[in-house]
Write a protein that holds these residues in place. Structure first.
Motif, PDB file in Angstrom:
ATOM      1  N   LEU A   4     -28.679  -8.438 -12.574  1.00 35.71           N
ATOM      2  CA  LEU A   4     -28.697 -10.083 -12.663  1.00 35.71           C
ATOM      3  C   LEU A   4     -30.286 -10.881 -12.346  1.00 35.71           C
ATOM      4  N   TRP A   5     -29.675 -10.771 -11.160  1.00 34.54           N
ATOM      5  CA  TRP A   5     -31.118 -11.644 -10.179  1.00 34.54           C
ATOM      6  C   TRP A   5     -31.929 -10.899 -10.042  1.00 34.54           C
ATOM      7  N   ILE A   6     -32.489  -9.802 -10.331  1.00 31.46           N
ATOM      8  CA  ILE A   6     -34.032  -9.427 -10.700  1.00 31.46           C
ATOM      9  C   ILE A   6     -34.322  -9.775 -11.654  1.00 31.46           C
ATOM     10  N   GLY A   7     -33.538  -9.727 -12.565  1.00 29.65           N
ATOM     11  CA  GLY A   7     -34.027  -9.799 -14.151  1.00 29.65           C
ATOM     12  C   GLY A   7     -33.963 -11.341 -14.141  1.00 29.65           C
ATOM     13  N   SER A   8     -33.630 -12.221 -13.114  1.00 29.68           N
ATOM     14  CA  SER A   8     -34.409 -13.824 -13.374  1.00 29.68           C
ATOM     15  C   SER A   8     -35.539 -13.516 -11.990  1.00 29.68           C
ATOM     16  N   PRO A  19     -11.473  -3.292   3.016  1.00 29.94           N
ATOM     17  CA  PRO A  19     -13.080  -3.693   3.474  1.00 29.94           C
ATOM     18  C   PRO A  19     -13.757  -3.150   2.522  1.00 29.94           C
ATOM     19  N   HIS A  20     -14.229  -1.875   1.544  1.00 25.59           N
ATOM     20  CA  HIS A  20     -15.520  -1.651   1.067  1.00 25.59           C
ATOM     21  C   HIS A  20     -15.408  -2.445  -0.033  1.00 25.59           C
ATOM     22  N   VAL A  21     -14.044  -2.803  -0.892  1.00 27.68           N
ATOM     23  CA  VAL A  21     -13.941  -3.631  -1.455  1.00 27.68           C
ATOM     24  C   VAL A  21     -14.300  -5.374  -1.653  1.00 27.68           C
ATOM     25  N   ALA A  22     -12.822  -5.604  -0.407  1.00 27.08           N
ATOM     26  CA  ALA A  22     -13.928  -7.023  -0.201  1.00 27.08           C
ATOM     27  C   ALA A  22     -15.823  -7.148   0.443  1.00 27.08           C
ATOM     28  N   VAL A  23     -16.047  -6.112   0.265  1.00 25.60           N
ATOM     29  CA  VAL A  23     -17.446  -6.056   0.025  1.00 25.60           C
ATOM     30  C   VAL A  23     -18.556  -6.272  -0.486  1.00 25.60           C
ATOM     31  N   LEU A  24     -17.892  -5.359  -1.886  1.00 24.66           N
ATOM     32  CA  LEU A  24     -18.253  -5.682  -3.132  1.00 24.66           C
ATOM     33  C   LEU A  24     -18.433  -7.196  -3.741  1.00 24.66           C
ATOM     34  N   VAL A  25     -16.842  -7.236  -3.437  1.00 26.12           N
ATOM     35  CA  VAL A  25     -16.738  -8.624  -4.278  1.00 26.12           C
ATOM     36  C   VAL A  25     -17.519  -9.450  -3.423  1.00 26.12           C
ATOM     37  N   VAL A  26     -18.373  -9.637  -2.127  1.00 23.35           N
ATOM     38  CA  VAL A  26     -18.614 -10.847  -2.299  1.00 23.35           C
ATOM     39  C   VAL A  26     -20.307 -10.168  -2.709  1.00 23.35           C
ATOM     40  N   PHE A  27     -20.906  -9.128  -2.687  1.00 26.87           N
ATOM     41  CA  PHE A  27     -22.583  -8.594  -3.118  1.00 26.87           C
ATOM     42  C   PHE A  27     -21.893  -9.373  -4.333  1.00 26.87           C
ATOM     43  N   THR A  28     -21.171  -9.153  -4.992  1.00 25.80           N
ATOM     44  CA  THR A  28     -20.725  -9.482  -6.928  1.00 25.80           C
ATOM     45  C   THR A  28     -21.468 -11.471  -6.931  1.00 25.80           C
ATOM     46  N   ALA A  29     -20.901 -11.514  -6.097  1.00 21.70           N
ATOM     47  CA  ALA A  29     -20.425 -12.825  -6.302  1.00 21.70           C
ATOM     48  C   ALA A  29     -21.806 -13.901  -5.750  1.00 21.70           C
ATOM     49  N   VAL A  30     -22.466 -13.198  -4.925  1.00 18.07           N
ATOM     50  CA  VAL A  30     -23.463 -13.251  -4.189  1.00 18.07           C
ATOM     51  C   VAL A  30     -24.785 -13.827  -5.151  1.00 18.07           C
ATOM     52  N   PHE A  31     -24.861 -12.168  -5.003  1.00 17.62           N
ATOM     53  CA  PHE A  31     -25.972 -12.019  -6.468  1.00 17.62           C
ATOM     54  C   PHE A  31     -26.071 -12.806  -7.558  1.00 17.62           C
ATOM     55  N   ALA A  32     -24.172 -12.983  -8.554  1.00 16.70           N
ATOM     56  CA  ALA A  32     -24.232 -13.437  -9.546  1.00 16.70           C
ATOM     57  C   ALA A  32     -24.042 -14.628  -9.377  1.00 16.70           C
ATOM     58  N   GLY A  33     -24.472 -15.529  -8.628  1.00 14.55           N
ATOM     59  CA  GLY A  33     -24.881 -17.486  -8.024  1.00 14.55           C
ATOM     60  C   GLY A  33     -25.854 -17.411  -7.916  1.00 14.55           C
ATOM     61  N   LEU A  34     -26.884 -16.606  -7.575  1.00 12.15           N
ATOM     62  CA  LEU A  34     -28.375 -16.558  -6.960  1.00 12.15           C
ATOM     63  C   LEU A  34     -28.490 -16.636  -8.326  1.00 12.15           C
ATOM     64  N   ALA A  35     -28.572 -15.890  -9.379  1.00 14.30           N
ATOM     65  CA  ALA A  35     -28.858 -15.489 -10.521  1.00 14.30           C
ATOM     66  C   ALA A  35     -28.688 -16.561 -11.432  1.00 14.30           C
ATOM     67  N   LEU A  36     -27.108 -16.781 -11.517  1.00 17.47           N
ATOM     68  CA  LEU A  36     -27.037 -18.189 -12.074  1.00 17.47           C
ATOM     69  C   LEU A  36     -27.867 -19.536 -12.153  1.00 17.47           C
ATOM     70  N   ARG A  37     -28.124 -19.196 -11.351  1.00 17.37           N
ATOM     71  CA  ARG A  37     -28.372 -20.769 -10.496  1.00 17.37           C
ATOM     72  C   ARG A  37     -29.667 -21.088 -11.013  1.00 17.37           C
ATOM     73  N   ARG A  38     -30.733 -19.892 -10.971  1.00 11.52           N
ATOM     74  CA  ARG A  38     -32.163 -19.938 -10.962  1.00 11.52           C
ATOM     75  C   ARG A  38     -32.283 -19.734 -12.337  1.00 11.52           C
ATOM     76  N   LEU A  39     -31.849 -19.034 -13.701  1.00  9.54           N
ATOM     77  CA  LEU A  39     -31.613 -19.139 -15.118  1.00  9.54           C
ATOM     78  C   LEU A  39     -31.512 -20.333 -15.358  1.00  9.54           C
ATOM     79  N   ALA A  40     -30.503 -21.246 -14.833  1.00  7.15           N
ATOM     80  CA  ALA A  40     -30.032 -22.630 -15.152  1.00  7.15           C
ATOM     81  C   ALA A  40     -31.181 -23.054 -14.999  1.00  7.15           C
ATOM     82  N   ARG A  41     -31.875 -23.099 -14.453  1.00  9.28           N
ATOM     83  CA  ARG A  41     -33.218 -24.323 -13.198  1.00  9.28           C
ATOM     84  C   ARG A  41     -33.880 -23.777 -14.342  1.00  9.28           C
ATOM     85  N   ARG A  42     -34.357 -22.199 -14.870  1.00  6.20           N
ATOM     86  CA  ARG A  42     -35.764 -21.407 -14.742  1.00  6.20           C
ATOM     87  C   ARG A  42     -35.927 -21.023 -16.756  1.00  6.20           C
ATOM     88  N   GLY A  43     -34.603 -20.267 -17.247  1.00  5.31           N
ATOM     89  CA  GLY A  43     -34.405 -19.978 -18.325  1.00  5.31           C
ATOM     90  C   GLY A  43     -35.080 -18.536 -18.468  1.00  5.31           C
TER      91      GLY A  43
END
Length: 256
Positions: free
Chosen positions: A163-167, A232-256
């Motif tokens: 989603l981040w790449i697509g944004s 610890p591996h699950v925690a890292v995956l959760v962080v990756f998901t949250a960070v990249f989803a947050g960055l992508a949604l922020r960009r999509l909300a700003r530019r579409g």
């Protein structure tokens, strides 16, 4: 929306129809469906069954690659399903159109997540059938179920990265960018061959990739991981998901 239309409007039905249309759209796109569903099983048959039968560690190789090719499969589903399709939708103006439609918030991304999880489930089941039959992998019912759950839920971090790449990139360049991320990440995470036989620099950098952490969780189910708890591996995956989803949604909300 008039009073009659409002009386028949159902958010749950809108979510269902959006998800159904997304699944049909992806299924009718051979350039996506065929590689994501066929490549992991074909690679597993070649490297986990045919070539592994030449040495005495066939069962170990088949079990190892069953776990890692499951991760390889869901990576492709998430990265291409979101990275390429979202970029194409942005380029065609479909996201702008979706905002103008009376559909529930989040239905667009929710439908894509449901589609990705469905394709991840198909890929996981296909690999499990091959592993249990021609691969000779012997696991308990709980282990098979655990691998299935890991594959289906494990697609989410790669959906977020996609989603981040697509944004950020256009529809024409998205396939190339996704491939530049997908294939090197798979190799550097030890999905194609154990990290123990790769250069030390690769092994030291492997924890930087989400695919490595998902692979360690899956390998722990079949007893082929590097050792240590899974959380610890699950925690890292959760962080990756949250960070990249947050960055992508922020960009999509700003530019579409």
């Amino acid at each position: 929306m008039n009073a009659l239309e409002s009386a028949h409007y159902s958010p749950a039905r809108a979510w269902w129809l959006e998800a159904r249309c997304e699944v049909l759209r992806v299924w009718r796109t051979p350039s996506f469906a065929l590689p994501t569903l066929l490549f992991p099983p074909l690679f597993y048959l070649l490297f986990g069954v045919v070539l592994a039968s030449r040495d005495g560690a066939r069962a170990d190789v088949a079990a190892y690659l069953l776990a890692t090719y499951g991760v390889f499969g869901v990576m492709g589903v998430g990265l291409f399903g979101f990275g390429v399709n979202v970029a194409i939708d942005r380029q065609r103006g479909l996201l702008t159109l979706k905002r103008a439609l009376p559909m529930p918030p989040g239905a667009y991304l929710g439908a894509k997540m449901a589609s990705a999880m469905l394709f991840a489930a198909i890929c996981s089941v296909t690999l499990a059938v091959l592993g249990a039959t021609v691969g000779g992998v012997d696991l308990s019912a709980g282990q098979w179920l655990a691998l299935f759950v890991i594959d289906v839920l494990g697609v989410l971090p790669f959906c977020a990265i996609g989603l981040w790449i697509g944004s950020r990139v256009g529809g024409d360049g998205a396939p190339a960018v996704v491939n530049l991320v997908y294939l090197p990440m798979a190799f550097l995470s030890g999905l194609w061959m154990p990290l123990s036989i790769l250069p030390d620099a690769v092994a030291r950098l492997a924890p930087a990739w989400p695919s490595y952490h998902l692979a360690q969780v899956a390998l722990g189910v079949v007893g082929r991981d590097a050792g240590g708890p899974a959380w610890p591996h699950v925690a890292v995956l959760v962080v990756f998901t949250a960070v990249f989803a947050g960055l992508a949604l922020r960009r999509l909300a700003r530019r579409g």
